[in-house]
Write a protein that holds these residues in place. Structure first.
Motif, short mmCIF file in Angstrom:
data_model
loop_
_atom_site.label_atom_id
_atom_site.label_comp_id
_atom_site.label_asym_id
_atom_site.label_seq_id
_atom_site.Cartn_x
_atom_site.Cartn_y
_atom_site.Cartn_z
N LEU A 195 0.84 -1.20 0.00
CA LEU A 195 0.00 0.00 0.00
C LEU A 195 0.87 1.25 0.00
O LEU A 195 1.97 1.24 0.58
CB LEU A 195 -0.85 0.06 1.28
CG LEU A 195 -1.93 -0.99 1.47
CD1 LEU A 195 -2.30 -1.09 2.93
CD2 LEU A 195 -3.13 -0.60 0.67
N PRO A 196 0.38 2.34 -0.58
CA PRO A 196 1.11 3.61 -0.43
C PRO A 196 1.25 3.93 1.05
O PRO A 196 0.29 3.81 1.83
CB PRO A 196 0.21 4.62 -1.13
CG PRO A 196 -0.63 3.81 -2.06
CD PRO A 196 -0.82 2.48 -1.39
N LYS A 197 2.44 4.34 1.45
CA LYS A 197 2.72 4.58 2.87
C LYS A 197 1.75 5.58 3.49
O LYS A 197 1.35 5.43 4.64
CB LYS A 197 4.16 5.04 3.02
CG LYS A 197 4.68 4.99 4.42
CD LYS A 197 6.17 5.30 4.44
CE LYS A 197 6.70 5.38 5.84
NZ LYS A 197 8.12 5.75 5.86
N GLU A 198 1.33 6.58 2.73
CA GLU A 198 0.43 7.59 3.28
C GLU A 198 -0.98 7.06 3.53
O GLU A 198 -1.79 7.71 4.20
CB GLU A 198 0.38 8.84 2.38
CG GLU A 198 -0.28 8.63 1.04
CD GLU A 198 0.67 8.19 -0.07
OE1 GLU A 198 0.21 8.13 -1.22
OE2 GLU A 198 1.85 7.91 0.20
N LYS A 199 -1.31 5.86 3.03
CA LYS A 199 -2.64 5.27 3.23
C LYS A 199 -2.67 4.26 4.40
O LYS A 199 -3.74 3.75 4.73
CB LYS A 199 -3.10 4.55 1.96
CG LYS A 199 -3.42 5.47 0.82
CD LYS A 199 -4.75 6.14 1.06
CE LYS A 199 -5.28 6.82 -0.18
NZ LYS A 199 -6.65 7.24 -0.02
N ILE A 200 -1.53 3.98 5.01
CA ILE A 200 -1.46 2.97 6.07
C ILE A 200 -2.35 3.34 7.26
O ILE A 200 -3.09 2.51 7.78
CB ILE A 200 -0.01 2.73 6.53
CG1 ILE A 200 0.84 2.18 5.38
CG2 ILE A 200 0.06 1.82 7.75
CD1 ILE A 200 0.49 0.79 4.93
N GLY A 201 -2.31 4.57 7.71
CA GLY A 201 -3.14 5.00 8.86
C GLY A 201 -4.62 4.83 8.58
O GLY A 201 -5.37 4.30 9.42
N GLU A 202 -5.06 5.26 7.43
CA GLU A 202 -6.47 5.12 7.04
C GLU A 202 -6.85 3.64 6.96
O GLU A 202 -7.93 3.23 7.43
CB GLU A 202 -6.70 5.81 5.71
CG GLU A 202 -8.13 5.80 5.24
CD GLU A 202 -8.32 6.50 3.89
OE1 GLU A 202 -9.40 6.32 3.32
OE2 GLU A 202 -7.40 7.19 3.42
N ALA A 203 -5.98 2.84 6.38
CA ALA A 203 -6.25 1.39 6.26
C ALA A 203 -6.35 0.75 7.64
O ALA A 203 -7.23 -0.08 7.88
CB ALA A 203 -5.16 0.72 5.44
N MET A 204 -5.47 1.13 8.55
CA MET A 204 -5.52 0.56 9.90
C MET A 204 -6.81 0.96 10.64
O MET A 204 -7.36 0.15 11.39
CB MET A 204 -4.29 0.97 10.71
CG MET A 204 -3.04 0.21 10.32
SD MET A 204 -3.20 -1.59 10.40
CE MET A 204 -3.65 -1.83 12.11
N ASN A 205 -7.29 2.17 10.43
CA ASN A 205 -8.57 2.58 11.04
C ASN A 205 -9.70 1.70 10.54
O ASN A 205 -10.58 1.29 11.31
CB ASN A 205 -8.86 4.05 10.75
CG ASN A 205 -7.98 4.97 11.56
OD1 ASN A 205 -7.48 4.60 12.62
ND2 ASN A 205 -7.79 6.18 11.06
N ILE A 206 -9.71 1.38 9.25
CA ILE A 206 -10.73 0.51 8.67
C ILE A 206 -10.60 -0.90 9.26
O ILE A 206 -11.61 -1.52 9.65
CB ILE A 206 -10.63 0.49 7.14
CG1 ILE A 206 -10.97 1.87 6.57
CG2 ILE A 206 -11.52 -0.60 6.54
CD1 ILE A 206 -10.59 2.07 5.12
N ILE A 207 -9.39 -1.40 9.34
CA ILE A 207 -9.16 -2.74 9.88
C ILE A 207 -9.63 -2.83 11.33
O ILE A 207 -10.27 -3.81 11.73
CB ILE A 207 -7.67 -3.14 9.73
CG1 ILE A 207 -7.37 -3.44 8.25
CG2 ILE A 207 -7.31 -4.32 10.63
CD1 ILE A 207 -5.90 -3.64 7.94
N ARG A 208 -9.33 -1.82 12.14
CA ARG A 208 -9.74 -1.83 13.56
C ARG A 208 -11.26 -1.89 13.72
O ARG A 208 -11.75 -2.42 14.70
CB ARG A 208 -9.21 -0.58 14.26
CG ARG A 208 -7.78 -0.69 14.67
CD ARG A 208 -7.35 0.51 15.54
NE ARG A 208 -5.96 0.76 15.30
CZ ARG A 208 -5.47 1.71 14.52
NH1 ARG A 208 -6.29 2.57 13.92
NH2 ARG A 208 -4.18 1.85 14.33
#
Length: 118
Positions: A74-87
């Motif tokens: 994933l693009p590094k700048e999308k990791i935080g958003e992706a983790m919020n979705i996963i949580r």
């Protein structure tokens, strides 16, 4: 200006030195033992990506969490958003290894997959 990186494309871990001009454009890469090192350095400094591994909550299974991973980096700048979705994600058992747990996470076009059967 020079930036120092360690190449992660293979186990050797070459120490790379990346020369950059005043406009932050890459002018040279040195220290790489193969062409992949130069490619890695250029990608890492212009569009860094990471494979995401985590867990999601699962109901009806022997364990409360299911290990998951991203199909692609994933693009590094999308990791935080992706983790919020996963949580926030809760899935229902049964699930098979490789099943899509979250499709198109954070509008990246990349799926999150189950790492095991549960």
């Amino acid at each position: 200006m020079n930036k120092e990186l360690i190449c992660i494309t293979c186990p050797i871990g070459c120490h790379l030195s990346v020369a950059m001009d005043d406009n932050n454009e890459i002018t040279a890469v040195s220290g790489n033992g193969c062409p992949r090192g130069a490619i890695y350095a250029k990608k890492e400094l212009t569009a860094p990506v990471r494979v995401l591994t985590s867990t999601v909550k699962i109901k009806g299974a022997a364990h409360p969490l299911l290990p998951v991973y991203s199909r692609e980096a994933l693009p590094k700048e999308k990791i935080g958003e992706a983790m919020n979705i996963i949580r926030q994600t809760v899935i229902q058992a049964p699930i098979k290894m490789g099943d899509v747990v979250i499709a198109d996470i954070a509008a990246t076009g990349i799926d999150i997959l189950a790492s095991c059967d549960m």
